[in-house]
Write an enzyme that holds these catalytic residues in place. Sequence first.
Site, short mmCIF file in Angstrom:
data_model
loop_
_atom_site.label_atom_id
_atom_site.label_comp_id
_atom_site.label_asym_id
_atom_site.label_seq_id
_atom_site.Cartn_x
_atom_site.Cartn_y
_atom_site.Cartn_z
NE ARG A 6 -3.68 -0.12 2.47
CZ ARG A 6 -4.28 0.22 3.60
NH1 ARG A 6 -4.12 -0.52 4.69
NH2 ARG A 6 -5.03 1.29 3.68
CB VAL A 39 -3.23 4.91 6.45
CG1 VAL A 39 -3.93 4.62 7.78
CG2 VAL A 39 -3.57 3.82 5.44
CG ASP A 40 -4.73 8.41 1.22
OD1 ASP A 40 -4.67 9.63 1.46
OD2 ASP A 40 -5.81 7.82 0.96
CG HIS A 60 -8.13 4.89 11.52
ND1 HIS A 60 -9.17 4.48 10.71
CD2 HIS A 60 -8.65 5.04 12.75
CE1 HIS A 60 -10.29 4.40 11.44
NE2 HIS A 60 -10.00 4.74 12.67
CG LEU A 70 -20.70 6.16 -4.88
CD1 LEU A 70 -20.48 7.27 -5.91
CD2 LEU A 70 -19.70 5.03 -5.13
#
Length: 235
Positions: free
Chosen positions: A58, A95-96, A111, A205
């Site tokens: 990731r 977490v990006d 997180h 969405l």
Amino acid sequence: MKHKNIVILTGAGISAESGIDTFRAAGGLWEKHPVEQVATPEGYAKDPELVHNFYNMRRAALKTVAPNPAHEALGRLETGLAEKGGMLTLVTQNVDDLHERGGSKAVIHMHGMLTSMLCGVCEHRWPYFEDAKADMSCPSCYVQNTCRPDIVWFGEMPYQMETIEAALAACDLFVSIGTSGAVYPAAGFVQMARALDKDTLELNLDPSQGSHHFHESRHGPASRLVPEWVDEVLK
Ligand code: OAD
């Protein structure tokens, strides 16, 4: 301006259009990688190499993606609100690092972050961008086999909860963007905000699990909904 002090919570949906998988969709991350293996302290104790490989994959993927118009709009909102004497508290479960790359300067990563490593012994944290291995040594206490991704796993306490609760108490609007409302404590922020008599808005969405708690819920892709809403706030 109707709302000058805003708290925003974002989830995986805001990064979906940048090409990062969400968790609970069909084919999402938790379908391909069992939570208990890769996102619990017990999973890490059992097979640290497997867990590092999941986060290595990731972390490496971050180099192939870019912020989308929703991240950029929130960067614009932070600056725009400050210029008008207001304030944005941006809390993300992600977490990006796409909020930062989209122009946001102050982001609470409740997180944790893929680009940070944590020593399980001395709790030293340091920026980390490469592949990690289970037998690495901590650069501060030099103990081996103790370095873990700086990610909050299931069963652990999310970061900066006191700061987030204080921001909710001080805000006049709480907005939730691109999150399923499946994971507490983040899923409970809307109820907290309602109990404090704040306005609440959802941009997602489709309706989240807690959709009925919000005063207003707008449905569509974040890359469209978020810039439209930011324009409304700043006009
Ligand atoms: P989920 O995968 O649970 O939910 C993503 C949400 O985003 C869903 O409600 C989707 O409908 C919505 N969505 C998808 N694409 C979208 C788009 N283009 N625009 C707007 N919305 C979109 O992810 P999270 O809610 O972020 O925690 O998950 C919360 C936490 O559960 C994560 O932080 C992670 C996970 O387990 C940990 O790892 C501790």
